[in-house]
Scaffold this motif. Sequence first.
Motif: not given
Length: 281
Positions: A246-261
């Motif tokens: 969902a974060a990547l689809l929105k282009g929210d890279l910072q959130t995606a990065k935190a979730l991947l961590a």
Amino acid sequence: MLTLNSLRILCSSRTSLRPNGLMTTNRQSVYEAVTCSAHCMSTSFPTKDTWHHKTNFRALGKETKPLFYTIPIGSPRNYCTGQAKLNCWKCQQPLDSSPSFFCMSCKVVQPPDEGTTFFKIMDCDYTFTLDTQKLQKRYLQLQRSLHPDNFSQKSVKEQEYSEIQSALVNKAYKTLLKPLSRGLYMLELEGMRIEEGTDSSADSEFLMELMEINEALDEARTPEAANRIGQDAKGKLAHLTKEIDAALLKGDLQTAKALLAQMKYYANIEEKVKEKLSELM
């Protein structure tokens, strides 16, 4: 820095949009870079030998502002450069597709195309929730045709190219198969990395939860107890997968990065559960 939405526009298999007038690097340098990357699991990018380019992109019928960005020469981030049509190294006939593994005219194996992403190599949509069955089918197809054993009686150059292509396909498959490595690779295409070690952005509650899980796993004395912890970790990973998508689809890279961590921590717990089960069995 290109946004994720820009990447989808530029790199989607359903669009022919390409930036115009971009420089291309010497092809041999890419062969060397591919040879190295095929034997190294790290996809970090060099900080030197970069070039700068200014270009305009037209997306969905609207003119965007000029974008300035830096692309490391020979790195995977060259994936959306506008390249001239390549010719076969042997017969000089134009290659019909990109990436081209074989020449359709003389049938010889080709070197890797410059700047091709793992998604293009494996013929997958640029998405976090890709079709893994299609990925596996593509992998088996490519390895059957590119395996070095098929070229033992061919020229030295063909043997070399088959080894490079086969190693690159292996790396692309392993990277895209699992959500964690796939997500990290997508972030690295955007120039973002999750450094090794403790994540300073993780809150104390999350770190405390991880500590309790690890302690429970250390104290587990039966396979059933270890399996319960493993199932909990698997559930967490499934939930994180949906949130990252969902974060990547929105282009929210910072959130995606935190979730991947966070995903890295739970993936580590899943591996520890496997080790614990092997001890208890």
